[in-house]
Scaffold this motif. Sequence first.
Motif, PDB file in Angstrom:
ATOM      1  N   ARG A 111       3.547  12.801  -3.345  1.00 51.79           N
ATOM      2  CA  ARG A 111       3.273  11.403  -3.627  1.00 51.79           C
ATOM      3  C   ARG A 111       1.862  11.110  -3.131  1.00 51.79           C
ATOM      4  O   ARG A 111       1.549  11.312  -1.968  1.00 51.79           O
ATOM      5  N   SER A 113      -0.895   8.224  -2.660  1.00 51.53           N
ATOM      6  CA  SER A 113      -1.098   6.771  -2.620  1.00 51.53           C
ATOM      7  C   SER A 113      -2.566   6.470  -2.399  1.00 51.53           C
ATOM      8  O   SER A 113      -3.210   7.057  -1.529  1.00 51.53           O
ATOM      9  N   THR A 114      -3.081   5.542  -3.188  1.00 53.17           N
ATOM     10  CA  THR A 114      -4.480   5.110  -3.063  1.00 53.17           C
ATOM     11  C   THR A 114      -4.539   3.585  -3.141  1.00 53.17           C
ATOM     12  O   THR A 114      -3.588   2.941  -3.592  1.00 53.17           O
ATOM     13  N   ALA A 115      -5.668   3.032  -2.734  1.00 57.23           N
ATOM     14  CA  ALA A 115      -5.837   1.584  -2.775  1.00 57.23           C
ATOM     15  C   ALA A 115      -5.995   1.081  -4.206  1.00 57.23           C
ATOM     16  O   ALA A 115      -5.578  -0.024  -4.542  1.00 57.23           O
ATOM     17  N   GLN A 117      -6.082   2.305  -8.579  1.00 62.66           N
ATOM     18  CA  GLN A 117      -5.619   3.286  -9.561  1.00 62.66           C
ATOM     19  C   GLN A 117      -6.680   4.368  -9.778  1.00 62.66           C
ATOM     20  O   GLN A 117      -7.857   4.053  -9.973  1.00 62.66           O
ATOM     21  N   LEU A 143       0.683   6.599  -6.796  1.00 61.82           N
ATOM     22  CA  LEU A 143       1.031   5.206  -6.528  1.00 61.82           C
ATOM     23  C   LEU A 143      -0.190   4.435  -6.073  1.00 61.82           C
ATOM     24  O   LEU A 143      -1.113   5.004  -5.490  1.00 61.82           O
ATOM     25  N   VAL A 144      -0.165   3.141  -6.314  1.00 63.41           N
ATOM     26  CA  VAL A 144      -1.217   2.254  -5.823  1.00 63.41           C
ATOM     27  C   VAL A 144      -0.620   1.452  -4.678  1.00 63.41           C
ATOM     28  O   VAL A 144       0.408   0.787  -4.835  1.00 63.41           O
ATOM     29  N   ASP A 145      -1.264   1.535  -3.514  1.00 61.43           N
ATOM     30  CA  ASP A 145      -0.820   0.808  -2.328  1.00 61.43           C
ATOM     31  C   ASP A 145      -1.986  -0.050  -1.848  1.00 61.43           C
ATOM     32  O   ASP A 145      -2.911   0.443  -1.212  1.00 61.43           O
ATOM     33  N   GLU A 147      -2.350  -1.937   0.542  1.00 61.57           N
ATOM     34  CA  GLU A 147      -2.511  -2.027   1.989  1.00 61.57           C
ATOM     35  C   GLU A 147      -3.413  -0.922   2.541  1.00 61.57           C
ATOM     36  O   GLU A 147      -3.856  -1.000   3.677  1.00 61.57           O
ATOM     37  N   ILE A 148      -3.662   0.105   1.739  1.00 63.33           N
ATOM     38  CA  ILE A 148      -4.575   1.173   2.158  1.00 63.33           C
ATOM     39  C   ILE A 148      -6.000   0.660   1.994  1.00 63.33           C
ATOM     40  O   ILE A 148      -6.373   0.155   0.938  1.00 63.33           O
ATOM     41  N   LYS A 153      -3.619   8.884   0.631  1.00 62.42           N
ATOM     42  CA  LYS A 153      -2.482   9.181   1.499  1.00 62.42           C
ATOM     43  C   LYS A 153      -1.552  10.118   0.730  1.00 62.42           C
ATOM     44  O   LYS A 153      -1.159   9.813  -0.402  1.00 62.42           O
TER      45      LYS A 153
END
Length: 156
Positions: A111, A113-115, A117, A143-145, A147-148, A153
């Motif tokens: 998985r 995760s980035t701030a 896309q 995934l787009v997060d 909060e990063i 991640k």
Amino acid sequence: MKQSREVKKYAQAVFAIADKSGQLSDTTQRLNILLNIYASSPEFRMFLQSRRIAPADKLKILQKVLMDILSDLELDLLNHLLEEGQIHLLEDVIKRFSFIAESAKTTLKVRVSTAEQMNSEELSDVVQSIEQKLGRTVDVDALVDPEILGGVKFRI
């Protein structure tokens, strides 16, 4: 220490049989169902661990109740653990089996995760880099997060 060896022995034996018969994913699913029943039902655990009921009688009951859920392999595991008086190892055996089965897979799930896309080129570069570092094929879930704050991640 002895319990750890016993757990490994049972888990590796079940893995070898499931792998050889081509039923690895099905066996994993059925053992996870059994683990869920075992973990969520104190009555089921008490039934399995009871010394008042003979192991042969327990197996007959288990075969009737779980015949639509479990295959002969899982029932044989239960039978062997019951006969050897080691049914308390069931949860650890199933967890160890799952670990062995997951380790044997050629594809890893990752998985990312980035701030923001990532475009396809960036994602491709990340996948290629991960595969090169790990030496395995990777199945990426991007995934787009928000909060990063920055960076990437990874969860393998």
